[in-house]
Structures are given as structure tokens and as C-alpha cells.
Design a protein around this motif. Structure first.
Motif, PDB file in Angstrom:
ATOM      1  N   LEU A   9      -5.830  -0.110  -0.205  1.00 18.64           N
ATOM      2  CA  LEU A   9      -5.736  -1.127   0.656  1.00 18.64           C
ATOM      3  C   LEU A   9      -6.930  -0.896   1.596  1.00 18.64           C
ATOM      4  CD1 LEU A   9      -2.185  -1.605   1.560  1.00 18.64           C
ATOM      5  CD2 LEU A   9      -3.567  -2.885   0.297  1.00 18.64           C
ATOM      6  N   ASP A  10      -7.717   0.255   1.670  1.00 17.92           N
ATOM      7  CA  ASP A  10      -8.744   0.572   2.405  1.00 17.92           C
ATOM      8  C   ASP A  10      -9.961  -0.340   1.995  1.00 17.92           C
ATOM      9  OD1 ASP A  10      -7.399   2.428   4.125  1.00 17.92           O
ATOM     10  OD2 ASP A  10      -8.277   4.003   2.871  1.00 17.92           O
ATOM     11  N   PRO A  11     -10.714  -1.042   2.872  1.00 20.04           N
ATOM     12  CA  PRO A  11     -11.831  -2.005   2.561  1.00 20.04           C
ATOM     13  C   PRO A  11     -12.923  -0.957   2.352  1.00 20.04           C
ATOM     14  CG  PRO A  11     -11.293  -2.097   4.980  1.00 20.04           C
ATOM     15  CD  PRO A  11     -10.139  -1.233   4.297  1.00 20.04           C
ATOM     16  N   VAL A  12     -13.684  -1.552   1.381  1.00 19.79           N
ATOM     17  CA  VAL A  12     -14.918  -0.992   1.088  1.00 19.79           C
ATOM     18  C   VAL A  12     -16.101  -1.819   1.428  1.00 19.79           C
ATOM     19  CG1 VAL A  12     -16.367   0.249  -0.521  1.00 19.79           C
ATOM     20  CG2 VAL A  12     -13.998   0.574  -0.559  1.00 19.79           C
ATOM     21  N   GLY A  13     -17.179  -1.340   2.217  1.00 22.87           N
ATOM     22  CA  GLY A  13     -18.323  -2.232   2.499  1.00 22.87           C
ATOM     23  C   GLY A  13     -18.289  -3.143   3.647  1.00 22.87           C
ATOM     24  N   GLY A  14     -19.147  -3.941   3.993  1.00 19.35           N
ATOM     25  CA  GLY A  14     -18.867  -4.406   5.347  1.00 19.35           C
ATOM     26  C   GLY A  14     -19.535  -4.075   6.133  1.00 19.35           C
ATOM     27  N   GLY A  15     -20.340  -4.831   7.111  1.00 20.76           N
ATOM     28  CA  GLY A  15     -20.908  -4.275   8.231  1.00 20.76           C
ATOM     29  C   GLY A  15     -22.468  -4.171   8.175  1.00 20.76           C
ATOM     30  N   THR A 114     -12.155  -6.377   2.104  1.00 19.21           N
ATOM     31  CA  THR A 114     -10.692  -6.887   2.752  1.00 19.21           C
ATOM     32  C   THR A 114      -9.712  -6.332   1.934  1.00 19.21           C
ATOM     33  OG1 THR A 114     -10.242  -8.838   1.478  1.00 19.21           O
ATOM     34  CG2 THR A 114     -11.685  -8.995   3.514  1.00 19.21           C
ATOM     35  N   PRO A 115      -8.495  -5.754   2.537  1.00 19.67           N
ATOM     36  CA  PRO A 115      -7.506  -5.152   1.777  1.00 19.67           C
ATOM     37  C   PRO A 115      -6.831  -6.149   0.511  1.00 19.67           C
ATOM     38  CG  PRO A 115      -7.323  -4.564   4.100  1.00 19.67           C
ATOM     39  CD  PRO A 115      -8.122  -5.702   4.050  1.00 19.67           C
ATOM     40  N   GLY A 116      -6.655  -7.341   0.875  1.00 19.73           N
ATOM     41  CA  GLY A 116      -6.333  -8.243   0.104  1.00 19.73           C
ATOM     42  C   GLY A 116      -7.257  -8.519  -1.182  1.00 19.73           C
ATOM     43  N   ARG A 118      -9.407  -6.281  -2.154  1.00 14.16           N
ATOM     44  CA  ARG A 118      -9.447  -5.229  -3.216  1.00 14.16           C
ATOM     45  C   ARG A 118      -8.132  -5.043  -4.054  1.00 14.16           C
ATOM     46  NH1 ARG A 118      -9.780   0.222  -0.981  1.00 14.16           N
ATOM     47  NH2 ARG A 118     -10.065   0.654  -3.318  1.00 14.16           N
ATOM     48  N   LEU A 119      -6.956  -5.578  -3.417  1.00 18.68           N
ATOM     49  CA  LEU A 119      -5.839  -5.688  -4.199  1.00 18.68           C
ATOM     50  C   LEU A 119      -5.927  -6.592  -5.344  1.00 18.68           C
ATOM     51  CD1 LEU A 119      -3.004  -4.739  -4.553  1.00 18.68           C
ATOM     52  CD2 LEU A 119      -2.102  -6.649  -3.210  1.00 18.68           C
ATOM     53  N   VAL A 120      -6.444  -7.597  -5.231  1.00 14.73           N
ATOM     54  CA  VAL A 120      -6.661  -8.656  -6.405  1.00 14.73           C
ATOM     55  C   VAL A 120      -7.653  -7.963  -7.312  1.00 14.73           C
ATOM     56  CG1 VAL A 120      -7.608 -10.975  -7.051  1.00 14.73           C
ATOM     57  CG2 VAL A 120      -6.118 -10.691  -4.905  1.00 14.73           C
ATOM     58  N   PHE A 121      -8.601  -7.468  -6.960  1.00 16.44           N
ATOM     59  CA  PHE A 121      -9.573  -6.702  -8.139  1.00 16.44           C
ATOM     60  C   PHE A 121      -9.081  -5.727  -8.721  1.00 16.44           C
ATOM     61  CE2 PHE A 121     -13.419  -5.529  -9.963  1.00 16.44           C
ATOM     62  CZ  PHE A 121     -14.171  -6.745 -10.034  1.00 16.44           C
ATOM     63  N   HIS A 122      -7.925  -5.001  -8.204  1.00 18.37           N
ATOM     64  CA  HIS A 122      -7.243  -3.793  -8.848  1.00 18.37           C
ATOM     65  C   HIS A 122      -6.327  -4.434  -9.989  1.00 18.37           C
ATOM     66  CE1 HIS A 122      -8.357  -0.065  -7.004  1.00 18.37           C
ATOM     67  NE2 HIS A 122      -9.025  -0.581  -6.257  1.00 18.37           N
TER      68      HIS A 122
END
Length: 218
Positions: A9-15, A114-116, A118-122
Motif C-alpha cells: 500500500l505504500d505509494p512509490v514515486g510522486g512529487g 497511490t495505494p489503490g 499500486r494494489l490494482v497493478f499487483h
């Protein structure tokens, strides 16, 4: 919540910067609509290819991947613009994740920052792995069933039984060269030596041996 779920659930990237990538399959197609969508999404720079997704030499994609830095996000108009297959897509996005780079697809509203998202991609990755395992399992079961029916698996032999009989008969003639026999049968000298093993010991079949072999195979 265990560590694996938390990591999921931890987001990656962004900012960081939003970097776009667009692709059309042929030079005659237009990139305008894709590029406009990427610019509207806030992309500071866009790379684009005019090549089939099956073409591994997508130079601009590799340039985009090289240009991205930790915290940046790669943005595409749709998933099919990035990957040649679901496995190719997963490989690219997994590589971005390891570098701390996010991924966003506008059409599918998928955002791994976003957590959601990332979840979809997993879930995509798990589904691809499941399909691959089913294919492997089906292949093994098909081979086992073919063996049980007595089917020969693998490449067909270079010479048929009939060709081998003809070769032995012609080799019984001392004036016939191995090269001419191979040419007549449409095989190589090496193949003749392989299927008539006595030649390797320097012996040519005699007329009697050729006739005996003919009778045994009939």
C-alpha cells in the motif's frame, strides 16, 4: 497489517516531474491527440515512438526511462501504448518501482503513486503469473498425454526408415559416393553417417546386408 501488505500500500514515486510517453504503430498515424492528453495531464516533457509495440527497438521509450529520476512519474495515454504484452508492461513498471519512480495511465486511471493504483497493478502481476502457470501446467499435461498414447515427441527424424533402406542399398554399390547418395536423398553427408553408423567404422553395407535389412523391415 503485516509488512507485506503495508509495503503493497505504500505509494512509490510522486512529487517529482511528470514525464510522458506516447506511441503510434505506423509513421502515418498521428501522435497529436496522445501528446495533447499528456500535456493536459501536466507532463513537462514527452517522448514518442512511431513503431509497433512488438518492436523491441523503441528508442524513445528507452530514452524516457533513462531520463526519469527518483520521485518522477512516467505518464502514458493508455496501457497498450507502453507494453507489448501484460508481462512486458509489468516488467517495465516493476523496474520503475525499484528506482522509486511512479507510473500513471490516463485512460485506465491507474496511478502507482497511490495505494489503490499500486494494489490494482499487483493484481495485474498476480493474474499474469497465474496465467503463465496455467499455460506451463497445460503444456506438461499435454506432453504426458501424448507420451501415454505412444506419440513421438520432438523433432521428426532427419531420415525416414525408407530413406535409410535406400541409402543402405545404394551404399552396397562401391562406385556410389556417399556425397552423391546424400544429395540424391536430400540430406547431408553427416546425416548419412548418423543413420548408417557402420560407415563411421569405415565399413559400407554389403548387398547381402542391405537385402537382409530390407526383409527385416518389411
Amino acid at each position: 497489517m503485516d509488512l507485506d501488505t503495508q509495503d503493497l500500500l505504500d505509494p512509490v514515486g510522486g512529487g517529482g516531474a511528470l514525464i510522458g510517453y506516447a506511441r503510434v504503430s505506423t509513421k502515418g498515424q498521428k501522435l497529436d491527440r496522445q501528446i495533447a492528453a499528456l500535456e493536459a495531464a501536466g507532463c513537462q516533457r514527452t517522448f514518442s515512438d512511431k513503431k509497433s509495440g512488438k518492436d523491441t527497438e523503441r528508442e524513445e521509450l528507452w530514452k524516457a526511462l533513462d531520463y526519469l529520476r527518483e520521485g518522477d512519474t512516467l505518464v502514458v495515454p493508455s496501457l497498450d501504448r507502453l507494453g507489448r504484452s501484460i508481462q512486458d508492461l509489468i516488467t517495465i513498471v516493476a523496474g520503475l518501482r525499484k528506482r522509486g519512480i511512479g507510473f500513471r495511465s490516463l485512460h485506465e486511471a491507474l496511478d502507482t503513486t497511490t495505494p489503490g493504483g499500486r494494489l490494482v497493478f499487483h493484481v495485474f502481476a498476480a493474474l499474469a503469473e497465474f496465467i503463465r502457470e496455467l499455460i506451463v501446467q497445460g503444456t506438461h499435461e499435454g506432453l504426458a498425454a501424448a507420451r501415454a498414447r505412444g506419440q513421438r515427441l520432438g523433432r521428426p527424424p532427419a531420415m525416414t526408415e525408407e530413406q535409410i533402406r535406400h541409402a543402405r542399398s545404394m551404399l552396397a554399390d562401391p562406385e556410389a559416393s556417399i556425397s552423391s547418395i546424400a544429395k540424391l536423398l536430400g540430406v547431408s553427408r553427416t546425416t548419412i553417417y548418423k543413420y548408417v553408423p557402420e560407415l563411421r567404422a569405415g565399413h559400407r553395407p554389403t548387398m547381402a546386408a542391405a537385402s537382409r535389412a530390407e526383409l527385416e523391415s518389411s
